[in-house]
Write a protein that holds these residues in place. Structure first.
Motif, short mmCIF file in Angstrom:
data_model
loop_
_atom_site.label_atom_id
_atom_site.label_comp_id
_atom_site.label_asym_id
_atom_site.label_seq_id
_atom_site.Cartn_x
_atom_site.Cartn_y
_atom_site.Cartn_z
N ASN A 1 0.84 -1.19 0.00
CA ASN A 1 0.00 0.00 0.00
C ASN A 1 0.88 1.24 0.00
OD1 ASN A 1 0.68 0.62 2.69
ND2 ASN A 1 -1.13 -0.36 3.52
N ALA A 2 0.33 2.38 0.28
CA ALA A 2 1.07 3.64 0.18
C ALA A 2 2.16 3.79 1.25
CB ALA A 2 0.11 4.82 0.25
N SER A 3 2.07 3.03 2.34
CA SER A 3 3.05 3.22 3.41
C SER A 3 3.89 1.99 3.75
CB SER A 3 2.36 3.72 4.68
OG SER A 3 1.46 2.74 5.16
N CYS A 4 3.40 0.79 3.41
CA CYS A 4 4.15 -0.41 3.82
C CYS A 4 3.88 -1.58 2.89
CB CYS A 4 3.82 -0.78 5.26
SG CYS A 4 2.09 -1.12 5.55
N VAL A 5 4.68 -2.62 3.10
CA VAL A 5 4.47 -3.90 2.40
C VAL A 5 4.24 -4.96 3.46
CG1 VAL A 5 5.90 -3.24 0.44
CG2 VAL A 5 6.92 -4.52 2.31
N LEU A 6 3.59 -6.04 3.07
CA LEU A 6 3.31 -7.15 3.97
C LEU A 6 3.98 -8.41 3.44
CD1 LEU A 6 1.85 -8.39 6.41
CD2 LEU A 6 -0.19 -8.62 4.95
N LEU A 7 4.78 -9.04 4.31
CA LEU A 7 5.47 -10.28 3.96
C LEU A 7 4.86 -11.45 4.72
CD1 LEU A 7 9.20 -9.13 4.15
CD2 LEU A 7 7.75 -9.31 2.11
N GLU A 8 4.75 -12.59 4.05
CA GLU A 8 4.31 -13.84 4.66
C GLU A 8 5.50 -14.78 4.68
OE1 GLU A 8 0.24 -15.86 3.97
OE2 GLU A 8 1.61 -16.63 2.43
N ALA A 9 5.58 -15.65 5.69
CA ALA A 9 6.73 -16.54 5.86
C ALA A 9 8.01 -15.72 5.82
CB ALA A 9 6.74 -17.64 4.80
N ALA A 10 8.00 -14.64 6.59
CA ALA A 10 9.09 -13.67 6.57
C ALA A 10 10.24 -14.08 7.47
CB ALA A 10 8.57 -12.30 7.00
N SER A 11 11.43 -13.61 7.10
CA SER A 11 12.63 -13.79 7.92
C SER A 11 13.42 -12.50 7.91
CB SER A 11 13.52 -14.90 7.35
OG SER A 11 12.89 -16.15 7.41
N ILE A 12 14.19 -12.32 8.96
CA ILE A 12 15.15 -11.23 9.02
C ILE A 12 16.52 -11.86 8.79
CG2 ILE A 12 15.33 -11.33 11.53
CD1 ILE A 12 15.73 -8.27 11.46
N VAL A 13 17.30 -11.29 7.90
CA VAL A 13 18.59 -11.84 7.52
C VAL A 13 19.69 -11.10 8.28
CG1 VAL A 13 20.17 -12.30 5.61
CG2 VAL A 13 17.70 -12.41 5.23
N TYR A 14 20.38 -11.80 9.15
CA TYR A 14 21.47 -11.20 9.92
C TYR A 14 22.81 -11.33 9.23
CZ TYR A 14 18.22 -10.65 13.78
OH TYR A 14 17.16 -10.27 14.56
N GLU A 15 22.96 -12.39 8.44
CA GLU A 15 24.20 -12.58 7.69
C GLU A 15 23.86 -13.26 6.37
OE1 GLU A 15 28.70 -14.34 8.37
OE2 GLU A 15 27.23 -14.48 9.98
N THR A 16 24.28 -12.65 5.27
CA THR A 16 23.87 -13.14 3.96
C THR A 16 24.71 -14.32 3.47
OG1 THR A 16 25.31 -11.60 2.77
CG2 THR A 16 23.04 -10.88 3.22
N GLY A 17 26.01 -14.32 3.72
CA GLY A 17 26.89 -15.26 3.03
C GLY A 17 27.03 -14.76 1.60
N GLU A 18 27.46 -15.63 0.71
CA GLU A 18 27.57 -15.26 -0.70
C GLU A 18 26.17 -15.04 -1.26
OE1 GLU A 18 30.30 -14.80 -2.65
OE2 GLU A 18 31.56 -15.08 -0.87
N LEU A 19 25.96 -13.98 -1.98
CA LEU A 19 24.63 -13.68 -2.52
C LEU A 19 24.19 -14.69 -3.58
CD1 LEU A 19 24.69 -9.79 -2.66
CD2 LEU A 19 23.61 -11.27 -0.97
N THR A 20 25.12 -15.46 -4.12
CA THR A 20 24.77 -16.47 -5.11
C THR A 20 24.45 -17.83 -4.47
OG1 THR A 20 27.12 -16.94 -5.40
CG2 THR A 20 26.10 -15.39 -6.96
N ASP A 21 24.68 -17.97 -3.15
CA ASP A 21 24.35 -19.22 -2.45
C ASP A 21 22.85 -19.43 -2.45
OD1 ASP A 21 27.01 -19.60 -1.94
OD2 ASP A 21 26.90 -19.07 0.19
N LYS A 22 22.44 -20.69 -2.33
CA LYS A 22 21.01 -21.03 -2.33
C LYS A 22 20.32 -20.64 -1.02
CE LYS A 22 20.61 -23.04 -6.35
NZ LYS A 22 19.82 -22.44 -7.39
N LYS A 23 21.07 -20.59 0.08
CA LYS A 23 20.49 -20.26 1.39
C LYS A 23 21.25 -19.11 2.02
CE LYS A 23 18.38 -24.47 3.07
NZ LYS A 23 18.30 -25.35 4.21
N TRP A 24 20.55 -18.36 2.87
CA TRP A 24 21.21 -17.32 3.66
C TRP A 24 22.08 -17.98 4.72
CZ3 TRP A 24 20.66 -12.86 1.41
CH2 TRP A 24 19.48 -12.54 0.77
N LYS A 25 23.16 -17.33 5.09
CA LYS A 25 24.04 -17.87 6.13
C LYS A 25 23.33 -17.83 7.49
CE LYS A 25 28.76 -17.79 7.72
NZ LYS A 25 30.08 -17.22 7.51
N ASP A 26 22.62 -16.72 7.80
CA ASP A 26 21.87 -16.61 9.05
C ASP A 26 20.60 -15.80 8.82
OD1 ASP A 26 20.91 -16.51 11.63
OD2 ASP A 26 22.48 -15.19 12.39
N ALA A 27 19.49 -16.50 8.62
CA ALA A 27 18.17 -15.88 8.48
C ALA A 27 17.26 -16.45 9.56
CB ALA A 27 17.60 -16.14 7.10
#
Length: 86
Positions: free
Chosen positions: A38-64
């Motif tokens: 909407n005009a002020s925010c987005v809504l995520l389902e099955a959301a995670s916060i990513v603390y460490e990405t690892g390589e951006l080409t990896d299939k999984k986040w290093k710490d999500a």
């Protein structure tokens, strides 16, 4: 010379509705299925916060860490976004 920005309906975050997106924000990175915009925010389902990405080409986040419920993110905090991980 002046550049004119034209708003196009169905582009940007709207175009990614239903997709698993990654939001690079001011302080954190969020990822999840984009189910609302909407005009002020987005809504995520099955959301995670990513603390460490690892390589951006990896299939999984290093710490999500999964968030407990659907999660709202303010548009004014989002720096960039896209489809990054499966």
């Amino acid at each position: 010379m002046r550049n004119i920005v034209e708003e196009v309906s169905g582009e940007g975050l709207e175009k990614l509705l239903g997709e698993r997106v990654t939001l690079f924000c001011l302080n954190y990175i969020y990822t999840g299925k984009l189910i609302g915009v909407n005009a002020s925010c987005v809504l995520l389902e099955a959301a995670s916060i990513v603390y460490e990405t690892g390589e951006l080409t990896d299939k999984k986040w290093k710490d999500a860490q999964p968030l407990p419920n659907q999660w709202y993110v303010q548009l004014n905090a989002i720096e960039s976004f896209g489809i990054l991980k499966p």
